[in-house]
Design an enzyme around this catalytic site. Structure first.
Site, mmCIF file in Angstrom:
data_model
loop_
_atom_site.group_PDB
_atom_site.id
_atom_site.type_symbol
_atom_site.label_atom_id
_atom_site.label_comp_id
_atom_site.label_asym_id
_atom_site.label_seq_id
_atom_site.Cartn_x
_atom_site.Cartn_y
_atom_site.Cartn_z
ATOM 1 N N SER A 446 0.840 -1.195 0.000
ATOM 2 C CA SER A 446 0.000 0.000 0.000
ATOM 3 C C SER A 446 0.879 1.250 0.000
ATOM 4 O O SER A 446 1.694 1.425 -0.908
ATOM 5 C CB SER A 446 -0.944 -0.034 1.207
ATOM 6 N N ASP A 498 -8.567 -4.393 -6.523
ATOM 7 C CA ASP A 498 -8.094 -3.529 -5.444
ATOM 8 C C ASP A 498 -8.272 -2.066 -5.828
ATOM 9 O O ASP A 498 -7.782 -1.606 -6.866
ATOM 10 C CB ASP A 498 -6.623 -3.827 -5.164
#
Length: 555
Positions: A446, A498
């Site tokens: 991330s 995602d």
């Protein structure tokens, strides 16, 4: 859509947003009215106790007042259900009904005060059942009044007055006039200040310094620019996302023609040795996950993690010089040891220091792959979130290699912080002194994946053989020239749909256009769409799946 104009200003609520709140209030009011009516009927003619005269008047007026409120709320709910999201014409009478409903709050407030006085009067000696019923009525009145006040505060738009004035005058004004330019400047300045205040309030629990103030202003400008050219309210956005989700499901469920099916993998440099890269990604994902410390370890081992960490917190405790930042009970470091399977002696440096643009990381020796691993933590705090949202472009020029490359500002500052620590503090020199034959690998998930990617670009000249494994890095991270340059040493791993890996300002602008388009073309009332809005559980599930990719919780 658009936002309602009441009392001469725009509010962050549309005329079709009163269906569910009105229906809930109607349900409460009807039960309340029936209860008071039954109470009055049972005790009719029995109000001869001390204070009974006032009680009789109170109940009678309350029955009439509740009946009036029920009628007003019924009208509000009915009118709010008319029309479509983009066609508020059938709801044009709603503001007048809302004025009527708000006007009824005044006698309700007065009567709640009267009821409170009557209940608190020690000279009243009426039947206990009646007193308790009146007490419950007073409590219910004050609860509804307080909730109404809170709702008004929530839907209040600080820019409502300026925006209404600006939009109403927008057709006839001369765009070249200095007066119009000044008005437009004032609206933008006020909008930025409002967004900055909201962000400050949201982050009121963290210490704020000059870096925070700069970030607040940058993020406020970002939000102001994004929302300045639309007249959508939150429920419009929820309905639009629901409609887009339904549209996407229809497209995905349509059977594809054979020639439309992709039957080969896209060509890239890793196709020749894909299995090796996947094996490496699975291995290094453990380091990226370990950077999160005890939150991730407890998530993957919910029943045994605390016992294991508590038992190990006093063993192999590193000295203060080994760890930067707070890890008082050794839970973070203990979790990293268990997730990676390394020994304490394998760690060169560990930093849990966390501020805006300064994120935790650790440097360790991976003897299995003969690598010096720099693992960067992802988003886990408000400071990290502010780093994510500082999404302005910043120039990144690589001498003699690349010019005019652009990167995410907040992530680049985080990468610069780690770069200074690794190079200026001699952390990498120490690591290569211990293991000179090892290669350098940078990993992260991330925010950590984005930071690892930019950090790898910064270190590429000094360490030509380095590799970077970025798991679910944020979208909009690198310009095309930098992305092309980094293809040969950065491997990105993204799971399914995602969201974060696809976030970028162009994509957000495209999403806004799609929401406006699909909402404008919708022929059904909003009430049929808002309750089916549920993107966040799916997003959360995908993010967790990305984090857990290739990792195995301990048995």
């Amino acid at each position: 859509m658009p936002g309602m104009v009441i009392f001469g200003r725009r509010w962050a609520i549309a005329s079709d947003d009163f269906v569910f709140p009105g229906a809930f209030e109607l349900f409460i009011r009807v039960i309340w009215w029936i209860g008071i009516l039954v109470l009055y009927s049972i005790h009719k003619g029995k109000f001869n106790c001390t204070g009974g005269g006032l009680l009789h008047s109170y109940l009678l007026v309350l029955i009439i007042l509740l009946a009036a409120i029920i009628c007003a709320v019924c009208a509000v709910v009915y009118i709010s259900m008319q029309g479509t999201i983009s066609n508020p014409g059938p709801r044009k009478s709603l503001p007048k009904l809302l004025y009527t409903r708000l006007a009824l709050c005044i006698p309700e407030l007065v009567w709640a005060v009267v009821g409170a006085i009557w209940v608190s009067d020690s000279d009243v000696h009426c039947e206990r059942t009646v007193v308790n019923a009146v007490f419950g009525t007073v409590i219910a009145s004050w609860v509804i009044i307080i909730f109404t006040g809170v709702a008004v505060v929530i839907v209040f738009d600080p820019l409502g007055g300026k925006k209404t004035l600006y939009l109403a005058d927008g057709i006839n004004r001369n765009l070249e006039s200095s007066q119009s330019d000044q008005l437009f400047y004032n609206v933008k300045k006020t909008a930025t200040r409002v967004w900055e205040t909201r962000i400050r309030l949201l982050c009121c629990c963290i210490m704020q310094d000059d870096d925070h103030r700069v970030a607040f202003t940058s993020i406020a400008e970002l939000f102001r620019t994004y929302f300045s050219d639309t007249d959508l309210v939150p429920s419009d956005i929820a309905a639009g996302l629901t409609l887009l989700h339904q549209e996407q499901d229809k497209v995905e469920n349509c059977p594809k023609e054979p020639e439309e099916v992709l039957c080969h993998s896209p060509q890239s440099y890793v196709t020749d040795d894909l299995d090796t890269e996947l094996e490496n990604a699975a291995h290094y994902m453990q380091f990226a996950a370990a950077a999160y410390g005890w939150p991730y370890y407890i998530y993957t081992n919910p029943y045994t993690a605390l016992c294991k960490l508590n038992g190990d917190c006093c063993r192999n405790s590193p000295t203060d010089s080994d760890i930067i930042g707070g890890d008082r009970f050794n839970f973070h470091f203990g979790s990293i040891l268990k997730i990676t399977g390394l020994q304490y002696r394998d760690f060169i440096h560990i930093s849990f220091h966390n501020k805006i643009f300064e994120i935790p990381f650790f440097v360790a020796l991976d003897h299995k792959k003969e690598a010096i691993v720099v693992a960067v933590r992802g988003t886990l705090s408000f400071e990290d979130l502010l780093t994510d949202l500082s999404a302005d472009c910043e120039d990144l020029t690589l001498e003699d290699i690349l010019e005019n490359g652009f990167v995410h500002k907040g992530i680049t500052q985080a990468a610069s912080y780690i770069y200074r620590r690794l190079i200026n503090d001699g952390i990498l020199n120490q690591a290569f002194t211990i293991a000179p034959e090892y290669k350098l690998v940078i990993v992260g998930h991330s925010l950590g994946g984005g930071t690892a990617s930019v950090l790898a670009i910064m270190l590429r000249n000094s360490f030509p053989t380095l590799r970077c494994y970025a798991f679910s890095p944020p979208g909009g991270l690198l310009s095309k020239s930098l992305a092309d340059y980094s293809k040969c040493f950065i491997v990105s791993v993204i799971v399914g749909k995602d969201l974060v890996a696809r976030l970028s300002m162009p994509n957000m602008e495209d999403l806004k256009r799609r929401i406006v388009r699909i909402v404008a073309n919708c022929s059904r009332p909003k009430v049929f769409h808002v309750f089916s809005f549920k993107p966040f559980p799916a997003v959360l599930e995908t993010r967790i799946a990305a984090l857990c990719l290739c990792t195995r919780p301990e048995s």
